[in-house]
Write an enzyme that holds these catalytic residues in place. Structure first.
Site, short mmCIF file in Angstrom:
data_model
loop_
_atom_site.label_atom_id
_atom_site.label_comp_id
_atom_site.label_asym_id
_atom_site.label_seq_id
_atom_site.Cartn_x
_atom_site.Cartn_y
_atom_site.Cartn_z
N GLU A 96 0.84 -1.20 0.00
CA GLU A 96 0.00 0.00 0.00
C GLU A 96 0.87 1.24 0.00
O GLU A 96 1.97 1.23 0.54
CB GLU A 96 -0.86 0.03 1.27
CG GLU A 96 -1.87 -1.08 1.31
CD GLU A 96 -2.67 -1.09 2.61
OE1 GLU A 96 -2.83 -0.03 3.24
OE2 GLU A 96 -3.15 -2.18 2.96
N CYS A 115 3.10 8.63 1.81
CA CYS A 115 3.42 7.68 2.88
C CYS A 115 3.85 6.38 2.19
O CYS A 115 3.06 5.71 1.54
CB CYS A 115 2.17 7.46 3.74
SG CYS A 115 2.47 6.36 5.11
N CYS A 122 5.65 -7.02 7.57
CA CYS A 122 6.61 -6.51 8.56
C CYS A 122 6.88 -7.61 9.57
O CYS A 122 5.99 -8.36 9.94
CB CYS A 122 6.05 -5.28 9.26
SG CYS A 122 7.20 -4.58 10.47
N CYS A 126 3.72 -5.61 15.79
CA CYS A 126 3.00 -4.76 16.76
C CYS A 126 1.52 -5.15 16.72
O CYS A 126 0.95 -5.33 15.64
CB CYS A 126 3.19 -3.29 16.41
SG CYS A 126 4.93 -2.80 16.37
N CYS A 129 -1.20 -3.09 14.72
CA CYS A 129 -0.86 -2.72 13.34
C CYS A 129 -1.26 -3.82 12.37
O CYS A 129 -0.85 -4.98 12.52
CB CYS A 129 0.65 -2.46 13.25
SG CYS A 129 1.24 -2.22 11.57
N CYS A 361 -1.60 1.88 7.12
CA CYS A 361 -1.17 0.94 6.10
C CYS A 361 -1.29 -0.49 6.58
O CYS A 361 -1.04 -0.80 7.73
CB CYS A 361 0.25 1.27 5.67
SG CYS A 361 0.19 2.48 4.36
N1 SAH Z 1 7.58 0.40 11.06
C1 SAH Z 1 7.69 1.79 11.25
C2 SAH Z 1 7.03 2.62 10.18
C3 SAH Z 1 5.70 2.13 9.66
S1 SAH Z 1 4.36 2.24 10.81
C4 SAH Z 1 7.18 2.18 12.64
O1 SAH Z 1 6.59 1.35 13.29
O2 SAH Z 1 7.43 3.30 13.04
C5 SAH Z 1 4.05 3.99 10.84
C6 SAH Z 1 3.33 4.47 12.08
O3 SAH Z 1 1.96 4.03 12.07
C7 SAH Z 1 3.94 3.94 13.37
O4 SAH Z 1 4.07 4.94 14.33
C8 SAH Z 1 2.94 2.90 13.76
O5 SAH Z 1 3.03 2.57 15.09
C9 SAH Z 1 1.63 3.56 13.36
N2 SAH Z 1 0.50 2.64 13.34
C10 SAH Z 1 0.49 1.31 13.10
N3 SAH Z 1 -0.75 0.81 13.22
C11 SAH Z 1 -1.56 1.83 13.52
C12 SAH Z 1 -2.96 1.96 13.77
N4 SAH Z 1 -3.77 0.89 13.71
N5 SAH Z 1 -3.46 3.18 14.07
C13 SAH Z 1 -2.64 4.26 14.10
N6 SAH Z 1 -1.33 4.21 13.88
C14 SAH Z 1 -0.78 3.01 13.59
FE1 SF4 Z 2 5.92 -3.08 11.65
FE2 SF4 Z 2 3.53 -2.05 12.00
FE3 SF4 Z 2 5.14 -2.31 14.08
FE4 SF4 Z 2 5.71 -0.47 12.20
S1 SF4 Z 2 3.92 -0.50 13.56
S2 SF4 Z 2 7.12 -1.97 13.13
S3 SF4 Z 2 4.94 -1.54 10.38
S4 SF4 Z 2 4.30 -3.98 12.88
#
Ligand code: SAH
Ligand code: SF4
Length: 374
Positions: A96, A115, A122, A126, A129, A361
């Site tokens: 995406e 973005c 990944c 998390c 996410c 994303c």
């Molecule tokens: N992996 C990197 C960059 C991609 S995620 C990172 O984790 O920083 C980009 C941002 O989106 C991160 O701060 C992540 O924690 C946040 N994010 C992920 N899932 C989300 C969600 N469901 N709602 C809001 N932010 C989210």
């Molecule tokens: Fe990976 Fe999503 Fe965690 Fe960023 S927030 S490190 S994309 S699992």
């Protein structure tokens, strides 16, 4: 230098492209024309670079084909300020990428921010996410990262975004990309080499020439990557996904905290600030009933106080990807902010946007895959 599927013409800086072409007896001025064709003319293929003789265009098409990801789905938010694309890569993987448009405001000029995804999936898992929940497929090449930016740049050039007059600012339009954030799918510092190469290509003065100050790398906290980034000549912005005020809480939603503990992460951030003199943004996804209480704000403020003006907190009400999580209400967000502000910690709330098109994303791909399986 040999070009492969992993290293095609869009994976090269202007100097590397010139070197590769020189090895094939193609003169330097042609290299410049080709690079400018890619990043200034935004040509989709060699035939779009009309200054090149036909024979050369044909030769290049054969020896150095350009692969552009295929747009599988295109979504626009109802306010027309967020656009999201689902792209299919050469090997069929789906990623995406999103474009977010901002009119001028008291915070500055209008912006068109891409973005960008750096990986398919990944590895960091998390829990809030959508990308983290699908697991890791593979790193993207620099060219696949660059292509996401180019696709949106073409769209904007073809059809500039027009914004109406508002809050004392006149109407106008934006026809080019002003910012990029590596905040799409994947962890950029886990794919360090290709992510940085993509930034160098986009920064290259011979081509797109986007300033490093307009680029942001967001990381889950890959400490060796942060240390490496501090030494890079390309001074991009750094955002750290913190999401908890202490390690015990962080471990619950971010498995990475078992490997790189929060105190070590904060030490790495302090070192980064010391060696670069640059501010770090700490992202904090607000999860109602989990990390949004007043005591969490107090603990977060005390952790960041030592960094003074070098820390900025960006609060992000979670975009619910599962029933487990929901964003706090406005009053709770305001209370959280007030504690940070009182403690002298600069902060902001990321405007919720694109909700109707699955903003964070990973959600779009998850939805698409579910649809296909149903
Ligand atoms: N992996 C990197 C960059 C991609 S995620 C990172 O984790 O920083 C980009 C941002 O989106 C991160 O701060 C992540 O924690 C946040 N994010 C992920 N899932 C989300 C969600 N469901 N709602 C809001 N932010 C989210
Ligand atoms: Fe990976 Fe999503 Fe965690 Fe960023 S927030 S490190 S994309 S699992």
């Amino acid at each position: 230098m040999i070009l492969t599927q992993e290293r095609g013409p869009l994976d090269l800086t202007s100097a590397e492209l010139a070197e590769w072409l020189a090895e094939r007896n193609i003169p330097k001025y042609r290299a410049k024309q080709i690079f400018q064709g890619f990043y200034k003319t935004l040509a989709a293929d060699y035939d779009g670079i009309s200054v090149l003789p036909k024979a050369l265009r044909e030769e290049l098409t054969n020896i150095a084909p350009i692969f552009t990801p295929v747009i599988v789905r295109e979504l626009r938010s109802s306010d027309n300020r967020t656009m999201k694309l689902l792209l299919r890569l050469r090997d069929g993987r789906l990623i995406e990428t999103a474009l977010m448009l901002y009119p001028p405001s008291q915070y500055g000029r209008g912006r068109a921010t891409v973005c960008v995804s750096t990986q398919a999936g990944c590895a960091f898992g998390c829990t809030f996410c959508a990308t983290g929940q699908m697991g890791f497929d593979r790193h993207l090449t620099a060219g696949e990262i660059v292509a996401q930016i180019i696709i949106f740049a073409r769209m904007l050039r073809h059809e500039p975004w027009k914004y109406p007059a508002a809050m004392g600012f006149p109407a106008g339009e934006i026809d080019h990309i002003t910012n990029i954030v590596l905040m799409g799918m994947g962890e950029p510092l886990h794919n360090y080499t290709h992510s940085l190469q993509a930034l160098h290509i986009i920064n290259d003065p011979e081509g797109f020439h986007l300033g490093a100050r307009h680029m942001t790398v967001s990381t889950v906290g890959v400490i060796p990557g942060i240390e490496r980034l501090a030494k890079e000549p390309l001074q991009v912005n750094l955002a750290i996904s913190l999401h908890a005020p202490n390690n015990a809480m962080r471990i619950k939603t971010m498995p990475v905290a078992r490997k790189w503990r929060m105190d070590e992460l904060m030490t790495a951030c302090r070192a980064y600030i010391q060696s670069t003199g640059r501010q770090v943004t700490f992202e904090y996804v607000l999860l109602a009933g989990i990390n949004d209480a007043k005591e969490h704000a107090i603990e977060l403020a005390s952790r960041l106080q030592g960094l003074k003006q070098f820390a900025h907190v960006n609060l992000i009400p979670v975009n619910a990807t599962s029933a487990e999580y929901r964003p706090p209400n406005g009053a709770d967000i305001a209370a959280f902010r007030a504690i940070l502000t009182k403690a002298g910690v600069s902060n902001s709330v990321r405007a919720e946007r694109g909700d109707d098109i699955a903003a964070s994303c990973g959600q779009l791909r998850t939805r698409e895959t579910a649809l296909r399986q149903s």
